[in-house]
Design a protein around this motif. Structure first.
Motif, PDB file in Angstrom:
ATOM      1  N   ARG A  63       6.782 -10.542  -7.629  1.00  0.00           N
ATOM      2  CA  ARG A  63       5.904 -10.687  -8.792  1.00  0.00           C
ATOM      3  C   ARG A  63       6.571 -11.536  -9.852  1.00  0.00           C
ATOM      4  O   ARG A  63       7.597 -11.157 -10.395  1.00  0.00           O
ATOM      5  CB  ARG A  63       5.639  -9.300  -9.386  1.00  0.00           C
TER       6      ARG A  63
ATOM      7  N   ALA B 130      11.041  -4.796  -6.485  1.00  0.00           N
ATOM      8  CA  ALA B 130      11.147  -3.380  -6.867  1.00  0.00           C
ATOM      9  C   ALA B 130      10.256  -2.515  -5.979  1.00  0.00           C
ATOM     10  O   ALA B 130      10.567  -1.367  -5.711  1.00  0.00           O
ATOM     11  CB  ALA B 130      10.758  -3.204  -8.329  1.00  0.00           C
ATOM     12  N   LEU B 131       9.120  -3.082  -5.542  1.00  0.00           N
ATOM     13  CA  LEU B 131       8.145  -2.276  -4.812  1.00  0.00           C
ATOM     14  C   LEU B 131       7.699  -2.955  -3.538  1.00  0.00           C
ATOM     15  O   LEU B 131       6.829  -3.803  -3.554  1.00  0.00           O
ATOM     16  CB  LEU B 131       6.903  -2.067  -5.678  1.00  0.00           C
TER      17      LEU B 131
ATOM     18  N   GLU C 123       6.062  -1.503  -1.406  1.00  0.00           N
ATOM     19  CA  GLU C 123       4.774  -0.878  -1.065  1.00  0.00           C
ATOM     20  C   GLU C 123       3.602  -1.833  -1.274  1.00  0.00           C
ATOM     21  O   GLU C 123       2.555  -1.703  -0.679  1.00  0.00           O
ATOM     22  CB  GLU C 123       4.548   0.371  -1.915  1.00  0.00           C
ATOM     23  N   GLN C 124       3.811  -2.793  -2.161  1.00  0.00           N
ATOM     24  CA  GLN C 124       2.733  -3.739  -2.415  1.00  0.00           C
ATOM     25  C   GLN C 124       2.352  -4.503  -1.155  1.00  0.00           C
ATOM     26  O   GLN C 124       1.307  -5.109  -1.074  1.00  0.00           O
ATOM     27  CB  GLN C 124       3.163  -4.741  -3.502  1.00  0.00           C
TER      28      GLN C 124
ATOM     29  N   THR D 164      14.782  -4.085  -1.293  1.00  0.00           N
ATOM     30  CA  THR D 164      14.281  -3.424  -2.507  1.00  0.00           C
ATOM     31  C   THR D 164      15.385  -3.219  -3.526  1.00  0.00           C
ATOM     32  O   THR D 164      16.511  -2.865  -3.192  1.00  0.00           O
ATOM     33  CB  THR D 164      13.639  -2.057  -2.197  1.00  0.00           C
TER      34      THR D 164
ATOM     35  N   HIS E 135       7.933   0.456 -10.416  1.00  0.00           N
ATOM     36  CA  HIS E 135       8.180  -0.966 -10.650  1.00  0.00           C
ATOM     37  C   HIS E 135       8.970  -1.169 -11.931  1.00  0.00           C
ATOM     38  O   HIS E 135       9.925  -1.951 -11.969  1.00  0.00           O
ATOM     39  CB  HIS E 135       6.850  -1.722 -10.707  1.00  0.00           C
TER      40      HIS E 135
ATOM     41  N   LYS F 221      12.656   0.497 -11.348  1.00  0.00           N
ATOM     42  CA  LYS F 221      13.543  -0.044 -10.325  1.00  0.00           C
ATOM     43  C   LYS F 221      14.135  -1.403 -10.733  1.00  0.00           C
ATOM     44  O   LYS F 221      15.270  -1.718 -10.369  1.00  0.00           O
ATOM     45  CB  LYS F 221      12.812  -0.147  -8.974  1.00  0.00           C
TER      46      LYS F 221
END
Lengths: 122, 496
Positions: A55, A84-85, A87-88, A105, B282, B285
């Motif tokens: 992102r 960071a994620l 999961e996206q 991650t 988000h 982290k």
């Protein structure tokens, strides 16, 4: 000496990543905080590996990845998402996405990152 | 006035003629004059008289008293004796046949007339009473309720056999006092039932209580008891009159509804936690990544001799990893379960949702009407998600209407975006005639955590999640509402 390009708008993260990787003596790290400029750098520097944030404002890591894969000059450069994620992306595998992309991650320990880079750069 | 038909049984033909003549003068119709008891019994079905005038001494094997006895058993026609014998023995024999009158010869026409009129009136009253009794007996039999009369010591009398169907015990097990009612009530439910009784005794002596009984086959049955305590003038309990109703099905439905609601509230909460935690994850982290990078950077800068500072770095790193574990756990815990696409029968799922809410709706006098398209609807979807969505829409509709409200659920096929060339969708419409939604609220209704039902434990996620589910299936959800008139929610799902 492996040349790594980091494209991430989180400047403080990039700073430490560069310092920590380079202190091992095995890596030369270039940092870019803008996606569009990042892709220009990929073509210019032709690094051994690219680390991409997912992102970012404007173009995201996914767009750069597509551009890298579709460009004849850059299509063989390995890249990994550093995010960071994960999961996206609906990941099943710990590191690999469904389409085979590599995911790391945050937070990530330098040792772990080095292991991954070494695996994917020959 | 209709003439009463009278059958005369008299073996003296002259006397018979005299009686016939007198009766006709008094305005009666004489069906026939017969000379024996046997012929009277034989002819009664043919003449169907309203009354029989019976001589005691008759030709044939049978005397008048015997004949009257048989008539009473067979035909329920009132009999008046007309005889010259007034001795005690004859009277005693006649008495047990319960005659409607006893006239001694010779008699006056006036005497004959009053006795016949009294007998006809009494007979009509008894027939009415019998009919009325029969009517109530039938009513009690057709009611699903079991009527009983109970006493302070829990002994109880039943009036029909319905108790056996429910409890497995015969009526006589209770009526003979072999069993007391309290013997079959589930132990845990006995005390609360007693409390309700005691409370009612202090107030209006009417009560409704629900409890479980254990049948002869050890099956648990839920009963609702509605009763009235009847006391004497000293305030002591004389008896209790009431009725039992088997409410097992209702209880089961209530349980199922409660369970479904809890499951949905739980999954709504989980979805909320999921949304929240992926947002937090988000944001947290990223800084954790920086801290960890910073720790490793500083560790490289520190001289190996500075053990305190290096140990501090280790502690910071451990804390970072611990915080990361917490967030990972939260993500794992809240991640929505995998979507499972399968062929579903949408109408069956609607009916399932309706039956879950049926009893609740009945209780509030809400009518749910369904009308489905006859065309084949082949849908592939996640069954659980669609169930959840339908249930949410129905619960909303039920909560929007007041008593006497109507909820219409329809389905039809249509093409989108172009009605001719577009893709085929199945549109399910849930329409209620409830309070409607204000314009202001209508714009917020799909937002997460927006609710007007905080007091009813609304989470504000029902419609939000329903919308997400519809989105997941590449369908669309449309809400129209007018305050005071009702709300219409239309969900369109693409066909295969």
């Amino acid at each position: 000496m492996k040349r790594i390009l980091v494209i991430d708008d989180e400047k403080d993260f990039c700073f430490f990543l560069k310092q920590n990787l380079e202190s091992s003596g095995d890596f030369a790290v270039e940092v870019c905080s803008n996606a569009l400029e990042g892709f220009t750098q990929v073509r210019k520097l032709h690094p051994d590996m690219v680390l991409l944030d997912v992102r970012m404002p404007g173009m995201g890591g996914g767009d750069i990845a597509t551009a890298i894969k579709e460009n004849q000059e850059t299509k063989d450069i390995p890249f990994a998402f550093i995010t960071a994620l994960k999961e996206q992306f609906n990941l099943k595998n710990k590191e690999l996405s469904v389409s085979g992309e590599l995911f790391i991650t945050k937070p990530v320990k330098i040792k772990e990152l080095v292991r991954i880079i070494d695996t994917y750069t020959t | 006035m209709v003439k009463a038909h009278i059958l005369v049984v008299e073996d003296e033909s002259v006397v018979a003629m005299d009686i016939k003549y007198r009766l006709e003068n008094l305005g009666y119709d004489v069906s026939a004059t017969l000379s024996s008891g046997e012929s009277a019994i034989e002819k009664i079905p043919e003449f169907n008289p309203d009354l029989v005038l019976m001589d005691v001494v008759l030709k044939g094997q049978m005397d008048g008293i015997e004949a009257a006895e048989r008539i009473k058993q067979l035909f329920d026609v009132p009999v008046i004796y007309l005889t010259a014998y007034g001795d005690d023995k004859t009277l005693e024999r006649a008495k047990i046949t319960e005659p409607y009158g006893y006239i001694l010869k010779p008699f006056e026409s006036r005497e004959l007339y009053t006795t016949i009129e009294m007998a006809l009136y009494k007979s009509k009253m008894q027939k009415d009473l019998k009919a009325s009794e029969e009517k109530y007996r039938r009513l009690i039999n057709t009611l699903p309720n079991i009527v009983f009369k109970g006493y302070a010591d829990w002994s109880v009398d039943f009036f029909d056999d319905k108790i056996e169907k429910i409890s497995g015990y015969a009526k006589d097990d209770f009526n003979s006092r072999r069993l007391k009612w309290s013997d079959i009530i589930v132990t845990d439910d006995l005390e609360p039932a007693k409390e309700i009784f005691a409370e009612s005794l202090k107030t209006n002596k009417l009560y409704i209580r629900e409890y479980r009984i254990k049948t002869k086959d050890a099956v648990i049955v839920w009963l609702q008891e509605s009763s009235q305590i009847v006391c004497n003038k000293h305030g002591e309990i004389e008896f209790i009159i009431g009725a039992f109703l088997n409410i097992t099905e209702r209880k089961k439905a209530e349980e199922a509804l409660k369970e479904a609601q809890q499951t949905i509230i739980y999954s709504e909460k989980m979805a909320a936690v999921g949304r929240l935690s992926s947002g937090i994850a988000h944001e947290v982290k990223n800084p954790l990544g920086i801290i960890l990078g910073g720790v490793e950077f500083l560790r490289n800068k520190l001289p190996a001799s500075d053990e305190d500072a290096l140990s501090a770095m280790d502690k910071i790193e451990k804390s970072v990893m611990r915080a990361d574990d917490v967030i990972q756990g939260l993500l794992k815990f809240s991640r929505p379960s995998e979507v499972r696409i399968e062929a579903i029968n949408i109408h069956e799922l609607i009916n399932d949702a309706v039956s879950l809410l049926k009893y609740k709706a009945q209780l509030n006098n809400i009518k749910i009407v369904t009308s489905f398209t006859q065309e084949p609807v082949s849908l592939e979807a996640d069954k659980m998600q669609i169930e959840q969505m339908l249930f949410n829409l129905l619960v909303n509709a039920c909560e929007a209407v007041s008593a006497g409200g109507v909820i219409n659920i329809t389905s039809h096929l249509q093409r989108f975006p172009d009605p001719v060339t577009g893709d085929l969708f199945c549109t399910i419409t849930v329409m209620d005639n409830g309070e409607g939604i204000s314009k202001e609220n209508l714009s917020k209704i799909l937002e997460p955590f927006f609710t007007t039902k905080r007091d009813k434990k609304g989470t504000g996620l029902g419609l939000y999640i329903s919308k997400m589910i519809v989105d997941n299936h590449k369908g669309f959800l449309d809400i129209k509402s007018e305050q005071g008139k009702g709300t219409e929610v239309a969900v369109s799902l693409p066909l295969n």
